[in-house]
Motif scaffolding. Sequence first.
Motif, short mmCIF file in Angstrom:
data_model
loop_
_atom_site.label_atom_id
_atom_site.label_comp_id
_atom_site.label_asym_id
_atom_site.label_seq_id
_atom_site.Cartn_x
_atom_site.Cartn_y
_atom_site.Cartn_z
N LEU A 31 0.85 -1.19 0.00
CA LEU A 31 0.00 0.00 0.00
C LEU A 31 0.88 1.24 0.00
N MET A 32 0.74 2.05 -1.04
CA MET A 32 1.69 3.13 -1.30
C MET A 32 1.06 4.51 -1.36
N ARG A 33 -0.07 4.71 -0.69
CA ARG A 33 -0.74 6.00 -0.77
C ARG A 33 -0.83 6.70 0.59
N SER A 34 0.07 6.42 1.50
CA SER A 34 0.04 7.09 2.81
C SER A 34 0.19 8.60 2.63
N ARG A 35 -0.57 9.37 3.43
CA ARG A 35 -0.51 10.84 3.38
C ARG A 35 0.04 11.34 4.71
N GLU A 36 0.93 12.30 4.63
CA GLU A 36 1.55 12.80 5.86
C GLU A 36 0.56 13.56 6.72
N GLU A 37 -0.45 14.19 6.11
CA GLU A 37 -1.41 14.97 6.89
C GLU A 37 -2.39 14.08 7.65
N VAL A 38 -2.39 12.78 7.37
CA VAL A 38 -3.26 11.83 8.08
C VAL A 38 -2.40 11.09 9.09
N GLU A 39 -2.76 11.17 10.35
CA GLU A 39 -1.93 10.60 11.41
C GLU A 39 -1.64 9.12 11.21
N THR A 40 -2.62 8.39 10.69
CA THR A 40 -2.44 6.97 10.45
C THR A 40 -2.11 6.66 8.99
N GLY A 41 -1.70 7.66 8.25
CA GLY A 41 -1.30 7.44 6.86
C GLY A 41 -2.46 7.32 5.91
N TYR A 42 -3.36 6.41 6.20
CA TYR A 42 -4.59 6.22 5.43
C TYR A 42 -5.77 6.65 6.29
N PRO A 43 -6.80 7.27 5.71
CA PRO A 43 -8.00 7.62 6.48
C PRO A 43 -8.69 6.37 7.01
N ASP A 44 -9.50 6.55 8.03
CA ASP A 44 -10.18 5.42 8.67
C ASP A 44 -10.97 4.57 7.69
N ALA A 45 -11.71 5.21 6.79
CA ALA A 45 -12.56 4.46 5.86
C ALA A 45 -11.73 3.56 4.95
N GLU A 46 -10.57 4.06 4.53
CA GLU A 46 -9.71 3.26 3.66
C GLU A 46 -9.05 2.13 4.44
N LEU A 47 -8.67 2.39 5.68
CA LEU A 47 -8.12 1.32 6.52
C LEU A 47 -9.17 0.25 6.77
N ASP A 48 -10.40 0.67 7.00
CA ASP A 48 -11.49 -0.30 7.19
C ASP A 48 -11.66 -1.16 5.94
N ASP A 49 -11.56 -0.52 4.79
CA ASP A 49 -11.72 -1.23 3.52
C ASP A 49 -10.61 -2.26 3.31
N TRP A 50 -9.37 -1.85 3.60
CA TRP A 50 -8.25 -2.78 3.43
C TRP A 50 -8.29 -3.88 4.49
#
Length: 268
Positions: free
Chosen positions: A192-211
């Motif tokens: 998974l290569m779309r981590s964003r620095e402005e998001v504390e967990t890299g991926y937003p909650d909804a995307e983490l839930d999906d993965w």
Amino acid sequence: MAAKGKIRVGIGGWTFKPWRGTFYPKGLRQADELEYAASQLGAIEINGTYYRLQKPESFAKWRDAAPDGFQFTIKASRYCTNRKDLRETGESIEKFCNQGVAELGDKLGPIFWQFMATKKFDAEEFDAFLDMLPGKWEGVKLRHALDVRHESFICPEFVALMRKHNAAIVCADSDKYPQLADQTADFAYARLMRSREEVETGYPDAELDDWAETAQQWQDGKQPDGRSYASPDAPSLKGGRDAYVFFISGAKVRAPAAAQALSARTSS
């Protein structure tokens, strides 16, 4: 056979200065970073093996720093994959395997073979290459995943070839490379290569839930809806699959937090 596989979530490598004081506790010795990372995660990709051979003593040291149940995956040498004709890489594959990978023992996860984005699919060439990948080395079982990045691989013929050899296709979540989520082996492998620095967990909650849902479907031996596939076939695997999910690239400083957040969602 167990009712289902095991999900291991991790990161690429363990030496990265911005992780000191964010992921690693302040004051932790650099020599202790691997032991700490392995205590917090389920797996780590070893990427240095892509650039140069390592010593058997290094693999043994890494093995001893990690707890029981932890696994390392290994990025295969570029001298094996960055070739015009993969049918000529037999000697390089042997040299790569002979550097000491078996020292990891039961802490050895899959080996992944990454190809340049310019490498196109040729069925005969890749069939021969997959035939050369050993299933065991010095008594240790080897599993193989292919990280392909050219659109020519988006075809049922490639999926069928990978299933023939029980090799996994690396499922990429990337802005640059196509996603092939087809399950072709007795384990799954995602980067998974779309981590964003402005998001504390890299991926937003909804995307983490999906993965997390995707990883759990893989664990149960299923091929979930909602991903990109090259083949219409979606066979289930009785007994389930091990699933390896790594946070790579993107905002690398967020990778450990992303891995821990996903792991918390998938732990049973």
